[in-house]
Motif scaffolding. Structure first.
Motif, PDB file in Angstrom:
ATOM      1  N   ASP A 240       0.806  -1.216   0.000  1.00 34.06           N
ATOM      2  CA  ASP A 240       0.000   0.000   0.000  1.00 34.06           C
ATOM      3  C   ASP A 240       0.839   1.266   0.000  1.00 34.06           C
ATOM      4  O   ASP A 240       0.356   2.330  -0.418  1.00 34.06           O
ATOM      5  N   ALA A 241       2.098   1.172   0.453  1.00 39.08           N
ATOM      6  CA  ALA A 241       2.960   2.350   0.429  1.00 39.08           C
ATOM      7  C   ALA A 241       3.185   2.836  -0.999  1.00 39.08           C
ATOM      8  O   ALA A 241       3.414   4.030  -1.230  1.00 39.08           O
ATOM      9  N   VAL A 242       3.116   1.935  -1.971  1.00 37.96           N
ATOM     10  CA  VAL A 242       3.265   2.322  -3.375  1.00 37.96           C
ATOM     11  C   VAL A 242       2.097   3.216  -3.794  1.00 37.96           C
ATOM     12  O   VAL A 242       2.282   4.219  -4.495  1.00 37.96           O
ATOM     13  N   VAL A 243       0.898   2.884  -3.360  1.00 34.05           N
ATOM     14  CA  VAL A 243      -0.276   3.695  -3.684  1.00 34.05           C
ATOM     15  C   VAL A 243      -0.129   5.091  -3.093  1.00 34.05           C
ATOM     16  O   VAL A 243      -0.379   6.106  -3.756  1.00 34.05           O
ATOM     17  N   THR A 244       0.304   5.160  -1.843  1.00 36.84           N
ATOM     18  CA  THR A 244       0.489   6.455  -1.185  1.00 36.84           C
ATOM     19  C   THR A 244       1.526   7.303  -1.913  1.00 36.84           C
ATOM     20  O   THR A 244       1.321   8.502  -2.154  1.00 36.84           O
ATOM     21  N   ALA A 245       2.648   6.685  -2.281  1.00 39.82           N
ATOM     22  CA  ALA A 245       3.710   7.415  -2.982  1.00 39.82           C
ATOM     23  C   ALA A 245       3.243   7.847  -4.371  1.00 39.82           C
ATOM     24  O   ALA A 245       3.572   8.951  -4.829  1.00 39.82           O
ATOM     25  N   PHE A 246       2.495   6.990  -5.046  1.00 36.77           N
ATOM     26  CA  PHE A 246       1.982   7.357  -6.367  1.00 36.77           C
ATOM     27  C   PHE A 246       1.028   8.549  -6.253  1.00 36.77           C
ATOM     28  O   PHE A 246       1.103   9.495  -7.049  1.00 36.77           O
ATOM     29  N   ASP A 247       0.152   8.524  -5.271  1.00 36.55           N
ATOM     30  CA  ASP A 247      -0.782   9.637  -5.076  1.00 36.55           C
ATOM     31  C   ASP A 247      -0.044  10.955  -4.865  1.00 36.55           C
ATOM     32  O   ASP A 247      -0.430  11.997  -5.406  1.00 36.55           O
ATOM     33  N   ALA A 248       1.020  10.905  -4.071  1.00 38.53           N
ATOM     34  CA  ALA A 248       1.789  12.126  -3.800  1.00 38.53           C
ATOM     35  C   ALA A 248       2.435  12.649  -5.081  1.00 38.53           C
ATOM     36  O   ALA A 248       2.451  13.867  -5.340  1.00 38.53           O
ATOM     37  N   ALA A 249       2.961  11.722  -5.900  1.00 41.05           N
ATOM     38  CA  ALA A 249       3.580  12.146  -7.156  1.00 41.05           C
ATOM     39  C   ALA A 249       2.540  12.705  -8.111  1.00 41.05           C
ATOM     40  O   ALA A 249       2.758  13.730  -8.765  1.00 41.05           O
ATOM     41  N   LEU A 250       1.403  12.045  -8.189  1.00 42.99           N
ATOM     42  CA  LEU A 250       0.372  12.490  -9.121  1.00 42.99           C
ATOM     43  C   LEU A 250      -0.136  13.882  -8.764  1.00 42.99           C
ATOM     44  O   LEU A 250      -0.462  14.678  -9.658  1.00 42.99           O
ATOM     45  N   ALA A 251      -0.181  14.192  -7.472  1.00 44.66           N
ATOM     46  CA  ALA A 251      -0.656  15.515  -7.052  1.00 44.66           C
ATOM     47  C   ALA A 251       0.190  16.628  -7.656  1.00 44.66           C
ATOM     48  O   ALA A 251      -0.321  17.695  -8.006  1.00 44.66           O
ATOM     49  N   SER A 252       1.494  16.385  -7.795  1.00 44.16           N
ATOM     50  CA  SER A 252       2.368  17.423  -8.345  1.00 44.16           C
ATOM     51  C   SER A 252       2.228  17.554  -9.858  1.00 44.16           C
ATOM     52  O   SER A 252       2.696  18.531 -10.437  1.00 44.16           O
ATOM     53  N   PHE A 253       1.583  16.558 -10.493  1.00 42.35           N
ATOM     54  CA  PHE A 253       1.398  16.606 -11.943  1.00 42.35           C
ATOM     55  C   PHE A 253      -0.057  16.808 -12.327  1.00 42.35           C
ATOM     56  O   PHE A 253      -0.458  16.542 -13.467  1.00 42.35           O
ATOM     57  N   ARG A 254      -0.845  17.298 -11.398  1.00 38.15           N
ATOM     58  CA  ARG A 254      -2.289  17.410 -11.624  1.00 38.15           C
ATOM     59  C   ARG A 254      -2.618  18.174 -12.906  1.00 38.15           C
ATOM     60  O   ARG A 254      -3.539  17.805 -13.645  1.00 38.15           O
ATOM     61  N   ASN A 255      -1.868  19.218 -13.186  1.00 39.74           N
ATOM     62  CA  ASN A 255      -2.165  20.062 -14.347  1.00 39.74           C
ATOM     63  C   ASN A 255      -1.245  19.785 -15.534  1.00 39.74           C
ATOM     64  O   ASN A 255      -1.278  20.528 -16.526  1.00 39.74           O
ATOM     65  N   ALA A 256      -0.415  18.749 -15.437  1.00 40.92           N
ATOM     66  CA  ALA A 256       0.481  18.422 -16.556  1.00 40.92           C
ATOM     67  C   ALA A 256      -0.345  17.951 -17.747  1.00 40.92           C
ATOM     68  O   ALA A 256      -1.300  17.183 -17.599  1.00 40.92           O
TER      69      ALA A 256
END
Length: 411
Positions: A240-256
């Motif tokens: 589940d830590a992978v899901v958490t880390a992916f979510d954090a990364a995706l947040a920084s690319f929300r408008n990419a």
């Protein structure tokens, strides 16, 4: 995909395992030394479980009854648990399936494919290198796609492969030959290799391939590329830590405007980890895969696996998923699922082609543990996962990342 399914109570209750009534005549156990009974009974458990549950007998040319005739006497003759494990390894090898293997082989056992080289047969019996795992011992030694492996530790690779190729085929199978060559080039666990390679006709040189300690890298890393394109590398769907880390990364690319998800060095993991990641790209529950399992001598009717949307926001930009031969198991299911959801294109090369969810098996008496292919996976159009091809194919040695950027920037 991995389903933590326990051994069947049916077999634990003892469907005549190891008894004369359970098997064809001519396999009587009379005269077997008492200390061998444990190995014989565990062999019978292994053989019957795979006979009833292994999902690829329709695709393989393995004569499973011939496997029993050949290897059961060897199990009875085993003088140690290590010798018995060697017999089990050879039985599993008759299926020439990278997803079916012992969980904890001996320290000096043959490495299962695919370790750091992917090869295809040459007509002269040598092996043509089509892919090298990044950061691997073979890559460090300078082995590159396009070379041919002629020998390993001075012995012709064709001779080594002939010792590995299954003995119980109903007829020759090129897939079994290719599998044996890939086992051969993988070498033995914990041991260096010396490869004789040919780069061009008439040029041969010897390349030492040393043992390398694995380098631990984060399961998830991210960075911004040129043109505002986000890139998230996912090296495992482990927990589940992978899901958490992916979510954090995706947040920084929300408008990419575009996003690359790189699973080129991902050996797989758990469906329960990959599925919520897919959920970040859809707004309603959708199918992403279909599955079957053994039902007697056939496969069952297919059932559909779905993904539910997940917040806090849905990424709506264009997505490319990068793959290579080293994308395996759930790292094949994830690209397939993202494409099935209509949310990504697959960019790169064909993947490892391990196309089924696996079940675990722990033999009751010796405790020997293994996994086997049990539930074949298909895309939403019912195409087998092991036949999956990229939407944007990249030729051997090509730059997959650049191809993905070009795709994302295209109209």
């Amino acid at each position: 995909m991995h389903h933590p399914m326990t051994r069947r109570s049916l077999i634990h209750a003892g469907i005549a395992l190891g008894t004369a009534a359970a098997f064809p005549p001519g396999m009587a156990q009379a005269g077997e030394p008492a200390h061998d009974v444990t190995y014989v009974e565990d062999f019978d458990e292994l053989w019957r479980t795979l006979d009833e549950r292994y999902c690829y007998f329709g695709e393989k040319r393995t004569d499973w009854r011939a496997v029993r005739r050949m290897y059961r006497p060897l199990a009875a003759a085993a003088q140690s648990s290590e010798a018995f494990a060697g017999v089990v390894g050879r039985v599993i090898g008759e299926l020439y399936d990278a997803h079916t293997h012992l969980n904890d082989p001996a320290p000096d056992a043959a490495r299962g494919p695919y370790f750091d080289l992917w090869v295809e047969p040459n007509r002269d019996g040598t092996a043509f290198v089509t892919s090298v795992r990044d950061g691997s011992p073979a890559a460090d030694a300078g082995i590159t796609p396009g070379q041919s492996v002629l020998a390993i530790d001075g012995r012709p690779i064709g001779q080594i492969a002939s010792d590995i190729i299954p003995r119980c085929l109903s007829r020759p199978d090129p897939a079994a030959t290719a599998f044996a060559l890939n086992v051969a080039v993988s070498g033995r666990r914990g041991m260096p290799r010396t490869l004789t390679v040919r780069s061009t006709p008439g040029s041969e040189h010897v390349v030492p391939v040393r043992v390398k300690q694995p380098v631990t890298l984060p399961n998830v890393e991210s960075r911004m590329l040129a043109h505002g394109i986000g890139c998230i590398v996912v090296r495992s769907f482990a927990d589940d830590a992978v899901v958490t880390a992916f979510d954090a990364a995706l947040a920084s690319f929300r408008n990419a405007p575009g996003l690359i998800i790189d699973v080129r060095q991902n050996g797989g993991g758990d469906t329960a980890v990959a599925r919520p990641i897919m959920g970040r790209f859809i707004t309603e529950t959708m199918p992403y895969a279909r599955m079957r399992r053994r039902d007697g001598n056939r496969l069952s009717a297919a059932w559909t696996e779905t993904v539910e949307p997940r917040g806090p926001f849905t990424y709506t930009g264009k997505v490319a998923v990068l793959t290579t031969r080293w994308s395996a198991s759930m790292a094949e299911g994830f690209p397939m699922g993202m494409r099935g959801l209509g949310r990504a294109a697959i960019v790169g090369t064909p993947m490892m082609r391990v196309g089924a969810a696996v079940f675990p098996l722990r033999l009751d008496r010796t405790g020997l543990a293994l996994q086997y292919s049990a539930e074949p996976v298909y895309d939403v159009q019912d195409k087998p996962r092991w036949e999956l091809e990229p939407d944007v194919p990249v030729l051997m040695g090509g730059n997959i990342l650049e191809a993905a950027i070009r795709y994302l920037r295209s109209a």
